[in-house]
Design an enzyme around this catalytic site. Structure first.
Site, PDB file in Angstrom:
ATOM      1  N   HIS A  10      16.848  -9.087 -46.407  1.00 14.76           N
ATOM      2  CA  HIS A  10      17.376  -8.826 -47.757  1.00 14.76           C
ATOM      3  C   HIS A  10      18.718  -8.096 -47.753  1.00 14.76           C
ATOM      4  O   HIS A  10      19.658  -8.494 -48.443  1.00 14.76           O
ATOM      5  CB  HIS A  10      16.354  -8.018 -48.563  1.00 14.76           C
ATOM      6  CG  HIS A  10      15.123  -8.791 -48.864  1.00 14.76           C
ATOM      7  ND1 HIS A  10      15.023  -9.680 -49.896  1.00 14.76           N
ATOM      8  CD2 HIS A  10      13.931  -8.834 -48.229  1.00 14.76           C
ATOM      9  CE1 HIS A  10      13.823 -10.230 -49.916  1.00 14.76           C
ATOM     10  NE2 HIS A  10      13.140  -9.739 -48.913  1.00 14.76           N
ATOM     11  N   SER A  41       9.367 -11.908 -46.574  1.00 13.72           N
ATOM     12  CA  SER A  41       8.025 -11.361 -46.280  1.00 13.72           C
ATOM     13  C   SER A  41       7.229 -11.156 -47.567  1.00 13.72           C
ATOM     14  O   SER A  41       5.991 -11.226 -47.567  1.00 13.72           O
ATOM     15  CB  SER A  41       8.149 -10.028 -45.532  1.00 13.72           C
ATOM     16  OG  SER A  41       8.386 -10.265 -44.168  1.00 13.72           O
ATOM     17  N   CYS A  42       7.937 -10.889 -48.668  1.00  8.03           N
ATOM     18  CA  CYS A  42       7.278 -10.658 -49.956  1.00  8.03           C
ATOM     19  C   CYS A  42       6.441 -11.875 -50.383  1.00  8.03           C
ATOM     20  O   CYS A  42       5.567 -11.762 -51.234  1.00  8.03           O
ATOM     21  CB  CYS A  42       8.311 -10.363 -51.046  1.00  8.03           C
ATOM     22  SG  CYS A  42       9.598  -9.213 -50.544  1.00  8.03           S
ATOM     23  N   ARG A 300      18.273  -4.931 -51.183  1.00 11.74           N
ATOM     24  CA  ARG A 300      19.288  -5.831 -51.759  1.00 11.74           C
ATOM     25  C   ARG A 300      20.415  -5.041 -52.432  1.00 11.74           C
ATOM     26  O   ARG A 300      21.593  -5.350 -52.277  1.00 11.74           O
ATOM     27  CB  ARG A 300      18.635  -6.795 -52.745  1.00 11.74           C
ATOM     28  CG  ARG A 300      17.827  -7.824 -51.992  1.00 11.74           C
ATOM     29  CD  ARG A 300      17.448  -9.003 -52.827  1.00 11.74           C
ATOM     30  NE  ARG A 300      16.935 -10.039 -51.938  1.00 11.74           N
ATOM     31  CZ  ARG A 300      17.332 -11.302 -51.961  1.00 11.74           C
ATOM     32  NH1 ARG A 300      18.254 -11.695 -52.799  1.00 11.74           N
ATOM     33  NH2 ARG A 300      16.814 -12.174 -51.131  1.00 11.74           N
TER      34      ARG A 300
HETATM   35  C1  LIG Z   1       3.886  -8.625 -46.344  1.00  8.97           C
HETATM   36  C2  LIG Z   1       5.050  -7.943 -47.034  1.00  8.97           C
HETATM   37  C3  LIG Z   1       5.176  -8.054 -48.408  1.00  8.97           C
HETATM   38  C4  LIG Z   1       6.239  -7.416 -49.062  1.00  8.97           C
HETATM   39  N1  LIG Z   1       6.346  -7.551 -50.422  1.00  8.97           N
HETATM   40  C5  LIG Z   1       7.381  -6.979 -51.069  1.00  8.97           C
HETATM   41  C6  LIG Z   1       7.548  -7.160 -52.474  1.00  8.97           C
HETATM   42  O1  LIG Z   1       6.756  -7.862 -53.127  1.00  8.97           O
HETATM   43  N2  LIG Z   1       8.603  -6.548 -53.077  1.00  8.97           N
HETATM   44  C7  LIG Z   1       9.505  -5.790 -52.387  1.00  8.97           C
HETATM   45  O2  LIG Z   1      10.454  -5.263 -52.992  1.00  8.97           O
HETATM   46  N3  LIG Z   1       9.388  -5.612 -51.043  1.00  8.97           N
HETATM   47  C8  LIG Z   1       8.353  -6.188 -50.375  1.00  8.97           C
HETATM   48  N4  LIG Z   1       8.230  -6.029 -49.010  1.00  8.97           N
HETATM   49  C9  LIG Z   1       9.198  -5.169 -48.301  1.00  8.97           C
HETATM   50  C10 LIG Z   1      10.454  -5.951 -47.956  1.00  8.97           C
HETATM   51  O3  LIG Z   1      10.111  -7.118 -47.242  1.00  8.97           O
HETATM   52  C11 LIG Z   1      11.382  -5.079 -47.132  1.00  8.97           C
HETATM   53  O4  LIG Z   1      11.656  -3.902 -47.853  1.00  8.97           O
HETATM   54  C12 LIG Z   1      12.680  -5.814 -46.843  1.00  8.97           C
HETATM   55  O5  LIG Z   1      12.415  -6.951 -46.055  1.00  8.97           O
HETATM   56  C13 LIG Z   1      13.685  -4.936 -46.109  1.00  8.97           C
HETATM   57  O6  LIG Z   1      14.806  -5.683 -45.826  1.00  8.97           O
HETATM   58  P1  LIG Z   1      15.827  -5.262 -44.690  1.00  8.97           P
HETATM   59  O7  LIG Z   1      16.984  -6.181 -44.808  1.00  8.97           O
HETATM   60  O8  LIG Z   1      16.113  -3.817 -44.728  1.00  8.97           O
HETATM   61  O9  LIG Z   1      15.084  -5.438 -43.289  1.00  8.97           O
HETATM   62  P2  LIG Z   1      13.991  -6.372 -42.649  1.00  8.97           P
HETATM   63  O10 LIG Z   1      13.351  -7.271 -43.643  1.00  8.97           O
HETATM   64  O11 LIG Z   1      13.128  -5.500 -41.830  1.00  8.97           O
HETATM   65  O12 LIG Z   1      14.836  -7.310 -41.690  1.00  8.97           O
HETATM   66  C14 LIG Z   1      15.631  -6.855 -40.655  1.00  8.97           C
HETATM   67  C15 LIG Z   1      16.168  -8.053 -39.916  1.00  8.97           C
HETATM   68  O13 LIG Z   1      17.027  -7.615 -38.876  1.00  8.97           O
HETATM   69  C16 LIG Z   1      16.726  -8.257 -37.659  1.00  8.97           C
HETATM   70  N5  LIG Z   1      17.106  -7.328 -36.592  1.00  8.97           N
HETATM   71  C17 LIG Z   1      16.579  -6.093 -36.375  1.00  8.97           C
HETATM   72  N6  LIG Z   1      17.209  -5.499 -35.338  1.00  8.97           N
HETATM   73  C18 LIG Z   1      18.123  -6.374 -34.890  1.00  8.97           C
HETATM   74  C19 LIG Z   1      19.078  -6.335 -33.831  1.00  8.97           C
HETATM   75  N7  LIG Z   1      19.195  -5.272 -33.053  1.00  8.97           N
HETATM   76  N8  LIG Z   1      19.860  -7.424 -33.616  1.00  8.97           N
HETATM   77  C20 LIG Z   1      19.745  -8.525 -34.441  1.00  8.97           C
HETATM   78  N9  LIG Z   1      18.863  -8.617 -35.437  1.00  8.97           N
HETATM   79  C21 LIG Z   1      18.072  -7.550 -35.682  1.00  8.97           C
HETATM   80  C22 LIG Z   1      15.231  -8.515 -37.755  1.00  8.97           C
HETATM   81  O14 LIG Z   1      14.826  -9.562 -36.892  1.00  8.97           O
HETATM   82  C23 LIG Z   1      15.066  -8.850 -39.226  1.00  8.97           C
HETATM   83  O15 LIG Z   1      15.267 -10.213 -39.491  1.00  8.97           O
HETATM   84  C24 LIG Z   1       7.184  -6.672 -48.314  1.00  8.97           C
HETATM   85  C25 LIG Z   1       7.051  -6.568 -46.924  1.00  8.97           C
HETATM   86  C26 LIG Z   1       6.009  -7.196 -46.289  1.00  8.97           C
HETATM   87  C27 LIG Z   1       5.884  -7.093 -44.789  1.00  8.97           C
END
Ligand SMILES: Cc1cc2nc3c(=O)[nH]c(=O)nc-3n(C[C@H](O)[C@H](O)[C@H](O)COP(=O)(O)OP(=O)(O)OC[C@H]3O[C@@H](n4cnc5c(N)ncnc54)[C@H](O)[C@@H]3O)c2cc1C
Length: 452
Positions: A10, A41-42, A300
């Site tokens: 996100h 994942s949501c 986001r």
């Molecule tokens: C089952 C489930 C349901 C959810 N439902 C909701 C919902 O309904 N509403 C809501 O608001 N939130 C929900 N969430 C939470 C939401 O998914 C997370 O808050 C959100 O995905 C966070 O986004 P992010 O970009 O910070 O990181 P992440 O989604 O954790 O993604 C990080 C990305 O970075 C990549 N990465 C990490 N380290 C490295 C590296 N060193 N080099 C290259 N790539 C790397 C990973 O592979 C990953 O793709 C849910 C989560 C889960 C697990």
């Protein structure tokens, strides 16, 4: 200008979309250690329950859509090191290690599931739940699983427990705390939900600590807690998350929990490195402090702010209320701001009021249309700090009103009288949110028909 974004979920996705609009001339590179990009994942619960038919439906972007936008996508590419002086990153792929330069860097590594520190987590049919690969494994397992234990009763554990129970699996959910959804709802609500779950055959084991996961011939058979033993052919561990920042130690400033420290412009301790998402903290309006609230909605917003400030500081990160909504079988519920667990963190003394109210006049519908509500507010000033709503009707959108009320610093008096519409098909002369504030003030209100 060459801009590298690490992580395609996100926060990374929104950062890229913002960069494309704001700095179309820049050379944007997206590095993702997984084999696919931008997975939702949501949407996992919908896939486990067969609502969405394919994991491919759960991507909000893919390699092709990014390439069409002119973004260079590097999958299966884990960023393992940063040299902030030389402005290079080290990337690990199946072909080995390489270095590449950047002008600006945006880190969105997100979080990984907390690895439960007990024996047996490596047994066959023991799963975590985050990202596409785990979703795929859990769904495949559901075809033959009969008896499941879910460890952790936060919203992710509860979502997978519901999917298992709906599939007809004998399901147990275990949590160390004394209620399900402890960071989501207070006990007035979870007592009702737990009773409902038990009536549906789900075993709810709170105040229990998992000690060991036992297996036979390499596959899980049992979960042992400090209070009992639970047979299982499938286990999902959903006992929290940790920031995926081990590799960033000593490269950018991390706090004591390993979260990347960012200022209000999402800039890290290094001048040309920004960060966003679950690996960072976010300003929490009710307590005026920075906390970690792992939500896609937060990630986001942060992704946009990080990208906006890439050349010069132009946009500060606004605070949030941690607003969230969920359904569990027949119940819909939502939360915003502080609750029993964290109300003590407010600067002033906070108190609360629980109210049950009918949504519409009795002459409109026969079915149960009660809404359960709780509001947190400062004792002296009546400034509103938190709210929870639950009903068999979908009232979740009303939590967004409460989020705005908290962000705007409204008092009970203001909410009690504010202008909400009335139409018997939808509500009563006093909307239930007006009533919530009135009841907290100890006020009564006129009835909508003589029958009340
Ligand atoms: C089952 C489930 C349901 C959810 N439902 C909701 C919902 O309904 N509403 C809501 O608001 N939130 C929900 N969430 C939470 C939401 O998914 C997370 O808050 C959100 O995905 C966070 O986004 P992010 O970009 O910070 O990181 P992440 O989604 O954790 O993604 C990080 C990305 O970075 C990549 N990465 C990490 N380290 C490295 C590296 N060193 N080099 C290259 N790539 C790397 C990973 O592979 C990953 O793709 C849910 C989560 C889960 C697990």
């Amino acid at each position: 200008m060459k801009i590298i974004v690490v992580g395609s979920s996100h926060a990374g996705y929104e950062a890229v979309q913002t960069l494309l609009k704001d700095t179309p001339e820049s050379d944007i590179h997206l590095y993702e250690k997984g084999s696919t990009v931008s997975f939702l994942s949501c949407g996992i619960q919908s896939y486990l329950e067969g609502v969405s038919n394919s994991l491919d439906e759960l991507h909000y972007a893919n390699e092709v859509s990014y390439e069409e936008q002119g973004v260079h996508v590097h999958t299966n590419s884990e960023v393992t090191d940063i040299d902030a002086k030389a402005k290079t990153i080290t990337v690990q792929t199946a072909d080995g290690e390489s270095k590449t330069n950047y002008d600006k860097l945006i880190l969105t590594p997100g979080a990984i599931p907390f690895q439960l520190p007990v024996e047996g987590t490596d047994l066959e049919n023991v799963f975590y739940l985050r990202g596409r690969n785990w979703a795929d494994k859990v769904k495949n397992r559901m075809d033959s699983a009969k008896k499941a234990v879910v460890i952790g009763a936060g919203y992710i554990g509860v979502e997978v427990m519901e999917a298992f129970a709906k599939k007809g699996m004998d399901t147990t959910i275990i949590d160390t705390l004394d209620q399900i959804l402890p960071t989501y709802l207070d006990k007035e609500f979870t007592t009702i939900l737990e009773k409902d779950l038990k009536e549906r055959g789900v075993k709810v084991q709170t105040k229990e600590m998992v000690k060991e996961i036992i297996g036979e011939s390499g596959a899980v058979t049992k979960v042992i807690t400090n209070k009992g033993e639970y047979e299982a052919d499938t286990v999902v561990i959903a006992s929290g998350i940790r920031p995926a920042t081990a590799w960033l130690k000593g490269l950018v400033k991390l706090d004591s929990k390993g979260m990347i420290e960012v200022d209000e412009y999402m800039q890290t301790s290094e001048a040309d490195i920004f960060a966003a998402g679950d690996a960072t903290t976010i300003p929490f309006n009710p307590t005026h402090s920075k906390v970690n609230i792992a939500l896609a909605s937060n990630a986001r917003r942060q992704g946009i702010v990080a990208a906006k400030n890439i050349s010069k500081p132009v946009m500060k990160m606004m605070g949030v209320q941690g607003t969230s909504g969920l359904a569990l079988f027949d119940y819909h519920f939502a939360t915003t701001g502080v609750k029993a667990l964290d109300a003590y963190q407010c600067e002033e003394e906070v108190t609360s009021c629980y109210v049950e109210e009918k949504i519409r006049p009795d002459f409109m519908y026969e079915k149960d249309n009660t809404v359960m509500m709780k509001i947190y507010y400062e004792k002296e000033s009546h400034i509103i700090k938190g709210a929870q709503l639950m009903s068999k009707e979908d009232i979740t959108a009303s939590i967004n009103t409460m989020a705005v009320v908290i962000e705007a610093g409204w008092t009970l008096e203001h909410l009690a009288r504010t202008d909400f519409f009335f139409q018997p098909e939808y509500n009563r002369p006093w909307n239930y949110l007006n009533v919530l504030a009135m009841k907290a003030l100890g006020e009564s209100y006129g009835s909508d028909t003589m029958l009340f």
